[in-house]
Each structure stands twice: as C-alpha cells, then as structure tokens.
Design an enzyme around this catalytic site. Structure first.
Site, PDB file in Angstrom:
ATOM      1  N   LYS A 162       9.743  -5.535 -13.538  1.00  0.00           N
ATOM      2  CA  LYS A 162       9.012  -4.279 -13.410  1.00  0.00           C
ATOM      3  C   LYS A 162       9.378  -3.338 -14.564  1.00  0.00           C
ATOM      4  CE  LYS A 162       9.093  -4.096  -8.303  1.00  0.00           C
ATOM      5  NZ  LYS A 162       7.643  -4.035  -8.044  1.00  0.00           N
ATOM      6  N   ARG A 196       5.643 -11.534  -0.118  1.00  0.00           N
ATOM      7  CA  ARG A 196       4.816 -12.474   0.639  1.00  0.00           C
ATOM      8  C   ARG A 196       5.515 -13.826   0.800  1.00  0.00           C
ATOM      9  NH1 ARG A 196       0.024 -11.758  -3.559  1.00  0.00           N
ATOM     10  NH2 ARG A 196       0.994  -9.701  -3.452  1.00  0.00           N
TER      11      ARG A 196
END
Length: 505
Positions: free
Chosen positions: A271, A345
C-alpha cells in the site's frame, strides 16, 4: 477511566451532580424544552443565547446557585418526533444527543464533569436504551499511550428513567463496542494475531464461552491455506479462533466470521504509506465478532452462536506470498492470488468453508474488506450483500433497528467472470476494477456452504472514524457492526431471520 452508569427516578433538578443534561427540540417557533425546573426560565435563556434545538447543538446555562447542579447543558434533539415511521430516526437522534453531551462533559483528562445527570426523554424502554447507550459511548476515551495529560478521573452517569432492563442492555452493548474500540485503537505492535487470540480466550473464560485457537502448525495440518498464505510474510504467525455460545433451548445456529488482519501493509502488493496509517483497524470485523458473541452470552437469547476470528498480519517479508501464487482454501478450492492486498477475502474464505461443520441456519461475515465500499456508500454506511436480495434487505433492516446504517447491495452475475483464472479455480481479484465491493462479495460467495443463507457486511468505512468526533462516535475505532450482529442473533432466536425452526441446528 471507569465510566459507571446508574439510573434514578428522582427529580432531575434536585440531583447532586456537576452538570444536568436536558433536551431541546427544534420547534417551528423556536426551541421546545423538556420541563425539568421552574426555577430558571430556560427558554428565555436559550433564546437569548441563540439556541435552536438542532441536533447535537450544545448550550450551557449556569444555574447561579438556584439548583443543586451548577450548570444545565441543553442538547439539541432536532425536530420533535413524528409518527411510527420516524421512531428509529428519533432514537438515533437521542443516542447522538446523549453522546454529544457526554463527550463534551467527560471526554479528555481531566473530565470537565465527573458526575453527570441526564434527563433526556427516557419514558419508554427504547428511549432509555438509546439515551444510556449514547451516553456511555460518548464518554469513551482511549488513553493507553498518553503520558502528558494526566490520568483521567472516573465518571458517573445518572440516567433519569424507570427502565432498568433497557439500561442493562445498553450497558452490555456499550461494553462490547468499547472492547472493539480499545482493540482497534491499540498499536498494531501490541495487537498481533496471538494477542487478539489471547483476548478472545480471556473473554471466553469470563463469559462461559467455548473456545479453540489454532496456531500456525494446526492451521497447516487442517488445510487453512488462506489464513496461512496471508500470514507468511509476518514474524507474527496467524491464528484462527473459534468461539461458541450455546443455549439449552436453542433450535438454530448462527455463525459469524470476522476478518482479523491485525495490520495490513498490503503484503508484496504494498500500500502507499498514507493508506497504511489506519490499517491497525483492519481487524475490526474479527473484533466485532468477538464482542458480539460476548454480548450475546450476556443477554442470553435462545440461539447457538459460533464466532470465527481469522487472524493474520499481512506483511511483505521474505516468506510472503507472491502475486501469481496458487493457494488452497480449507475444503480444497484453489485460488490464484493476483493481488496480495486483497487478503481479507482469503482469510474469510477459510472460515466460511469451515462453517459447514457447524450446520448454521444463517452465516454472516463482517470485514473491512474494500476501499470500494467507501467509494460507493461513504464512511458511515456499510454495504450488505447476501445469498439473495430478500436476505440482504432483512439484514439491512436488522441493522436499522439496531441503530446502524447499512444498505443492501446486489451481487451481479456478470461480474463473476472477472474472477476466472487460467490456472486455478478462481482468482482473488478481477482485472476490471469496476464494482470492487461487489466482486469481493462474489468471491466470498464461492466458499459459502451449499444451501446456507449467507450475508456479507463490508464495514470498511464505518469501522474507523478518521475525522472529527460526532454524536457518540469518537475518533478512531467505532465498534461498527456489533449492534447489528447482536440484533441478528436475537432475530434468529425469535425465528425472524432463519425461517422455520428446523432449518438449522
């Protein structure tokens, strides 16, 4: 700081306190006050001070010795309540008003007031719960790492109401949400997967919950490939926590699964630095599940509840998973990992697949899953996706009754093809960035046991308040989804969400 909440049925104006909070509605002809005393012309004072009664407006009026309490704090309640259709919005205004007043008077160190009487509308049980919950949450202060401003004193809140049971429920919910806030606000160096698992074990011991914690060796033995893969780059190995609340009269089981990334760097798909600043909050879903199961145990509805906390730290270490790696989720389905920053996920997929053994009537996962959620719905409204549109609407309604903003979203079948992989059963991201929140929901759906009703709550925005405090919401962790999960468990216990009594175990 310890916050204690008491109830009283005495005359508010005679209360021995540092401040007395009262409500002001926003009338067409000026502020409309609740009658609390004849000793002071409050309406004249408020009018002179320019008060309008708009929501969360705070006006302070010194009593100059005419009352036992030195100051009256008039907090705006917005418009006077309308009919039944306005009831839930009105209760939220009460929560926010109580929170705004309590925050103004007690937050910080030292508190401006250590003993606060609250005489807001609390003649009905739902009003009493709203006022008590808002006041408790508004008094929240996280000071673990503060050294310069002194230790905050204890605070005592006195809610003027006769509805002790409703206030007790508010205490339970506030305690659960405070736990989440504390966990989220803790430095990620002090809240690695093993730390959060230890908190879960402590909560289980204190509240009579069943608990099992799988370490990295047990995860590998049992085939939890998603959690293991995400945790490979960290010096702090992953954990899977399973909590269980059982009730002797239960005929249904609900399973909650929470994403617990204790810090998310993005892994090798790193990120930007600014985006990492709030990533200690990426375990908010797991924290909400822990707190909700604890609250259910305290409230005692006739339902069995299983909670999974999928815990890992997503770091770019030498052992980290790589883009294009293929991993095997619990149960055998394979996933090509194209972006290591789509890791939530993966850890949730393991828990969803594992839940089949629990025979749930309803399966709900909660996660700070996608930035796309905030693009679609902003920072205060969560997205709800489900195995069918009617369930999404039911879950959103449960959230609304619990006082949380959630909006039902679709799972368009045309987006599913974006998850096709040339080398595995599916990929963890789509090449098309459109509908990212919905694509994540479609990915999770692949791991839901056949025939199980399932809902996915994306709380990426509401879980962390990076702006100024408002109402009963402090800066930092919010405790999002806890009330909704408790409401869902209650609805399942009452047969309002999971269908007939024989639809689960």
């Amino acid at each position: 700081m310890t916050v204690t909440l008491l109830t009283s049925q005495s005359a508010p104006a005679a209360t021995n306190a540092d401040a007395l909070v009262t409500g002001v509605f926003q009338g067409q002809d000026g502020p409309v006050l609740m009658p609390i005393t004849d000793e002071i012309d409050l309406k004249a004072a408020l009018t002179a001070l320019g008060a309008t009664g708009k929501a969360e407006e705070i006006t302070k009026i010194p009593t100059t010795g005419r009352l036992a309490v030195p100051v009256i704090v008039a907090v705006g309640l917005g418009p006077e309540p309308g009919g039944p259709a306005d009831r839930l919005a009105y209760l939220e205004r009460l929560r926010r008003a109580a929170g705004a007043a309590a925050r103004d008077l007690t937050a910080g160190a030292p508190a401006k007031a250590e003993r606060v009487a609250i005489a807001l509308p609390a003649g009905e049980p739902d009003e009493a719960e709203a006022v008590a919950l808002g006041a408790l949450l508004g008094s929240y202060s996280f000071r673990r790492y503060r050294t310069s401003s002194g230790a905050p004193g204890d605070v005592e809140l006195i809610v003027h109401t006769a509805h002790d049971d409703a206030v007790r429920r508010a205490r339970v919910l506030a305690g659960a949400m405070t736990l989440v806030r504390d966990l989220v606000n803790t430095s990620p160096a002090d809240m690695v997967p093993a730390d959060l698992a230890a908190v879960a074990e402590q909560a289980a011991a204190a509240h009579g919950l069943g608990v099992r914690v799988l370490d990295e060796n047990e995860l590998a033995k049992d085939g939890f490939g998603g959690i293991l893969a995400v945790g490979m780059g960290s010096a702090h190995p992953p954990r899977l926590v399973r909590l269980e609340y059982t009730h002797p009269d239960a005929v249904r089981t609900v399973v909650f699964a929470g994403k617990g990334i204790t810090f998310d760097s993005g892994g090798l798909s790193l990120k930007p630095p600014k985006a990492m600043e709030t990533m200690k909050a990426d375990m908010s879903g797991a924290a909400a599940v822990l707190a909700a199961v604890r609250a259910v145990a305290e409230l005692g509805p006739a339902v069995n509840v299983v909670g999974y906390l999928s815990l890992a730290e997503n770091m770019p270490g030498g052992g980290a998973q790589r883009p294009s790696d293929v991993i095997t989720i619990y149960g055998g389905k394979t996933v090509e990992v194209l972006n290591t920053d789509a890791e939530g996920r993966l850890v949730l997929a393991d828990a969803l697949a594992r839940s089949e053994a629990d025979g749930p009537s309803l399966l709900v996962d909660v996660a700070t899953l996608t930035g796309a959620q905030t693009v679609a719905l902003g920072n205060r409204t969560a997205g709800v996706m489900a195995s069918d549109d009617s369930l999404a609407a039911e879950i959103a309604d449960a959230a609304r009754r619990a006082g949380e903003a959630m909006w039902p979203m679709p799972l368009p079948e045309d987006l599913r093809k974006g998850l096709d992989s040339t080398v595995a059963d599916l990929a963890n991201v789509s090449g098309d960035r459109s509908g990212g929140m919905l694509v994540a929901g479609l990915f999770l759906r692949e791991f839901v046991p056949a025939g199980v009703r399932w809902a996915h709550l994306d709380i990426a925005g509401p879980a962390y308040n990076d702006g100024a405090p408002y109402g009963y919401v402090a800066k930092g962790g919010t405790g999002a989804a806890v009330r909704t999960l408790v409401q869902i468990a209650t609805d399942v216990a009452e047969g309002e969400l999971a269908g007939s009594p024989d639809d689960g175990k």
